[in-house]
Design a protein around this motif. Structure first.
Motif, PDB file in Angstrom:
ATOM      1  N   ARG A  44       0.826  -1.218   0.000  1.00 36.60           N
ATOM      2  CA  ARG A  44       0.000   0.000   0.000  1.00 36.60           C
ATOM      3  C   ARG A  44       0.859   1.266   0.000  1.00 36.60           C
ATOM      4  N   ALA A  45       1.901   1.256   0.817  1.00 38.38           N
ATOM      5  CA  ALA A  45       2.764   2.440   0.876  1.00 38.38           C
ATOM      6  C   ALA A  45       3.442   2.683  -0.464  1.00 38.38           C
ATOM      7  N   LEU A  46       3.902   1.600  -1.117  1.00 35.35           N
ATOM      8  CA  LEU A  46       4.525   1.754  -2.434  1.00 35.35           C
ATOM      9  C   LEU A  46       3.496   2.243  -3.448  1.00 35.35           C
ATOM     10  N   ASN A  47       2.295   1.672  -3.423  1.00 36.85           N
ATOM     11  CA  ASN A  47       1.235   2.141  -4.321  1.00 36.85           C
ATOM     12  C   ASN A  47       0.915   3.609  -4.074  1.00 36.85           C
ATOM     13  N   ALA A  63       9.534  17.527  -1.339  1.00 35.87           N
ATOM     14  CA  ALA A  63      10.475  17.161  -0.282  1.00 35.87           C
ATOM     15  C   ALA A  63       9.859  16.152   0.681  1.00 35.87           C
ATOM     16  N   ASP A  64       8.583  16.331   1.011  1.00 35.91           N
ATOM     17  CA  ASP A  64       7.912  15.409   1.922  1.00 35.91           C
ATOM     18  C   ASP A  64       7.669  14.053   1.269  1.00 35.91           C
ATOM     19  N   LEU A  65       7.348  14.049  -0.018  1.00 36.89           N
ATOM     20  CA  LEU A  65       7.170  12.778  -0.724  1.00 36.89           C
ATOM     21  C   LEU A  65       8.481  12.009  -0.788  1.00 36.89           C
ATOM     22  N   LEU A  66       9.572  12.699  -1.086  1.00 36.47           N
ATOM     23  CA  LEU A  66      10.881  12.044  -1.139  1.00 36.47           C
ATOM     24  C   LEU A  66      11.222  11.438   0.225  1.00 36.47           C
ATOM     25  N   LYS A  67      10.908  12.159   1.273  1.00 41.12           N
ATOM     26  CA  LYS A  67      11.175  11.658   2.623  1.00 41.12           C
ATOM     27  C   LYS A  67      10.331  10.422   2.909  1.00 41.12           C
ATOM     28  N   TYR A  68       9.043  10.469   2.538  1.00 40.52           N
ATOM     29  CA  TYR A  68       8.158   9.324   2.744  1.00 40.52           C
ATOM     30  C   TYR A  68       8.695   8.107   1.989  1.00 40.52           C
ATOM     31  N   ALA A  69       9.132   8.301   0.768  1.00 44.19           N
ATOM     32  CA  ALA A  69       9.670   7.199  -0.031  1.00 44.19           C
ATOM     33  C   ALA A  69      10.977   6.664   0.566  1.00 44.19           C
ATOM     34  N   GLN A  70      11.800   7.546   1.100  1.00 43.60           N
ATOM     35  CA  GLN A  70      13.027   7.105   1.772  1.00 43.60           C
ATOM     36  C   GLN A  70      12.706   6.270   3.004  1.00 43.60           C
ATOM     37  N   SER A 185       9.682   7.210  15.452  1.00 43.93           N
ATOM     38  CA  SER A 185       9.116   8.336  14.707  1.00 43.93           C
ATOM     39  C   SER A 185       8.985   8.013  13.222  1.00 43.93           C
ATOM     40  N   ILE A 186       9.472   6.830  12.831  1.00 46.29           N
ATOM     41  CA  ILE A 186       9.359   6.388  11.437  1.00 46.29           C
ATOM     42  C   ILE A 186       8.567   5.094  11.334  1.00 46.29           C
ATOM     43  N   ILE A 187       9.010   4.050  12.043  1.00 44.07           N
ATOM     44  CA  ILE A 187       8.430   2.728  11.833  1.00 44.07           C
ATOM     45  C   ILE A 187       6.964   2.668  12.236  1.00 44.07           C
ATOM     46  N   PHE A 188       6.598   3.252  13.368  1.00 41.63           N
ATOM     47  CA  PHE A 188       5.191   3.187  13.779  1.00 41.63           C
ATOM     48  C   PHE A 188       4.281   4.000  12.865  1.00 41.63           C
ATOM     49  N   PRO A 189       4.624   5.250  12.514  1.00 46.58           N
ATOM     50  CA  PRO A 189       3.746   5.997  11.617  1.00 46.58           C
ATOM     51  C   PRO A 189       3.575   5.351  10.242  1.00 46.58           C
ATOM     52  N   ILE A 190       4.650   4.800   9.680  1.00 43.38           N
ATOM     53  CA  ILE A 190       4.511   4.243   8.338  1.00 43.38           C
ATOM     54  C   ILE A 190       3.749   2.927   8.358  1.00 43.38           C
ATOM     55  N   VAL A 191       3.932   2.124   9.411  1.00 45.03           N
ATOM     56  CA  VAL A 191       3.198   0.863   9.517  1.00 45.03           C
ATOM     57  C   VAL A 191       1.717   1.126   9.779  1.00 45.03           C
ATOM     58  N   PHE A 192       1.410   1.951  10.780  1.00 42.59           N
ATOM     59  CA  PHE A 192       0.016   2.242  11.089  1.00 42.59           C
ATOM     60  C   PHE A 192      -0.677   2.918   9.911  1.00 42.59           C
ATOM     61  N   GLY A 193       0.031   3.840   9.263  1.00 43.50           N
ATOM     62  CA  GLY A 193      -0.558   4.622   8.182  1.00 43.50           C
ATOM     63  C   GLY A 193      -0.695   3.882   6.869  1.00 43.50           C
ATOM     64  N   SER A 194      -0.260   2.633   6.804  1.00 38.31           N
ATOM     65  CA  SER A 194      -0.421   1.837   5.583  1.00 38.31           C
ATOM     66  C   SER A 194      -1.238   0.567   5.853  1.00 38.31           C
ATOM     67  N   SER A 195      -1.893   0.507   7.010  1.00 40.59           N
ATOM     68  CA  SER A 195      -2.769  -0.619   7.312  1.00 40.59           C
ATOM     69  C   SER A 195      -4.191  -0.282   6.880  1.00 40.59           C
ATOM     70  N   ASP A 196      -5.029  -1.300   6.808  1.00 39.86           N
ATOM     71  CA  ASP A 196      -6.422  -1.099   6.423  1.00 39.86           C
ATOM     72  C   ASP A 196      -7.272  -2.091   7.204  1.00 39.86           C
ATOM     73  N   GLY A 226       5.025  16.161   7.812  1.00 41.97           N
ATOM     74  CA  GLY A 226       4.714  16.383   6.403  1.00 41.97           C
ATOM     75  C   GLY A 226       4.727  15.111   5.582  1.00 41.97           C
ATOM     76  N   ALA A 227       5.632  14.202   5.912  1.00 40.52           N
ATOM     77  CA  ALA A 227       5.751  12.958   5.146  1.00 40.52           C
ATOM     78  C   ALA A 227       4.500  12.103   5.265  1.00 40.52           C
ATOM     79  N   TRP A 228       3.863  12.130   6.430  1.00 32.16           N
ATOM     80  CA  TRP A 228       2.724  11.237   6.653  1.00 32.16           C
ATOM     81  C   TRP A 228       1.470  11.691   5.923  1.00 32.16           C
ATOM     82  N   ARG A 229       1.530  12.853   5.264  1.00 29.89           N
ATOM     83  CA  ARG A 229       0.417  13.257   4.397  1.00 29.89           C
ATOM     84  C   ARG A 229       0.247  12.268   3.247  1.00 29.89           C
TER      85      ARG A 229
END
Length: 250
Positions: A44-47, A63-70, A185-196, A226-229
């Motif tokens: 989902r995050a890659l999509n 800049a925020d998208l690049l950070k999210y992808a990183q 500050s990275i692993i929890f937001p990206i995991v939670f924010g890509s679940s459904d 900004g990245a979590w947008r």
């Protein structure tokens, strides 16, 4: 026509163990189910990156998208390194079959160079020279191979029914705990924010005490807010429209 969401272009994985009493299910089902949840988040995050990358134009959004992808690259790298260093060796120890997981490791290597090139592109890109079509083309070079691997690994785990189910559960729990030790500050937001939570009756995944999601939302997400947008879901695993699409007014 509705704007696309993070369930395409790379196909999500059907969740094992639906309709099964998981407390009585073999450990292979439990492990495969947990892994499928994690892998679907990565897809989902890659999509989400793929769908939104051609619609950002302002420097701050780029800049925020690049950070999210990183951060996504970091998640993938740590997950697969953890599998190779910790989880897969434990599976081979439990099964007594050395080399059992070698095919999965080989699949890691198959997309490794494409993923590394993608990460290099992200690290070197400046907002003023950003080209969303280039970013999407970079994903196209490894995305299908990665998606295939993430899907096929689930069947490998489901096929472990002949072995000690409790040991498999224990091995997963050790691996999962290790993965949660990353930068919160990275692993929890990206995991939670890509679940459904609605996908095939997934429910509340990952399982954490109630206050944890509040802590993540109001504290850990602040550092890279900004990245979590670009996350496709809320901190509570509820789907939300992608912020940047062809129909977006952002």
């Amino acid at each position: 026509m509705a704007a696309p969401w993070a369930d395409e272009p790379f196909t999500l994985i059907s969740i094992p163990g639906r309709g099964v009493d998981l407390s009585k299910a073999h450990g292979s089902v439990y492990v495969a189910r947990e892994m499928a949840f994690a892998h679907n988040g990565m897809i989902r995050a890659l999509n989400s990156i793929y769908q939104q990358c051609i619609h950002v134009s302002a420097s701050i959004d780029i800049a925020d998208l690049l950070k999210y992808a990183q951060f996504w690259c970091q998640w993938i790298r740590e997950h697969h390194q953890g599998e190779e260093d910790l989880f897969f060796p434990q599976i081979e120890k439990i099964t007594g079959e050395k080399g059992l997981m070698e095919r999965n490791v080989a699949q890691h290597h198959a997309f490794e160079s494409g993923l590394a090139d993608f990460e290099t592109w992200l690290n070197n890109c400046k907002p003023e020279s950003y080209d969303g079509k280039e970013l999407r083309a970079s994903i196209d070079l490894f995305g299908k191979i990665l998606s295939q691997h993430l899907t096929e690994e689930i069947q490998t785990l489901l096929d472990l029914t002949a072995y000690d189910g409790k040991a498999l559960r224990d091995a997963w729990n050790v691996f999962d705990l290790e993965m949660r030790k990353g930068d919160k500050s990275i692993i929890f937001p990206i995991v939670f924010g890509s679940s459904d939570g609605e996908f095939e009756g997934a429910g509340d995944w990952p399982e954490v005490p109630g206050p944890v999601r509040l802590l993540v939302h109001y504290w850990f997400e602040r550092k890279h807010q900004g990245a979590w947008r670009f996350s496709p879901s809320t901190t509570w695993g509820a789907k939300r429209p992608l912020a940047f699409t062809g129909d977006s007014k952002s």
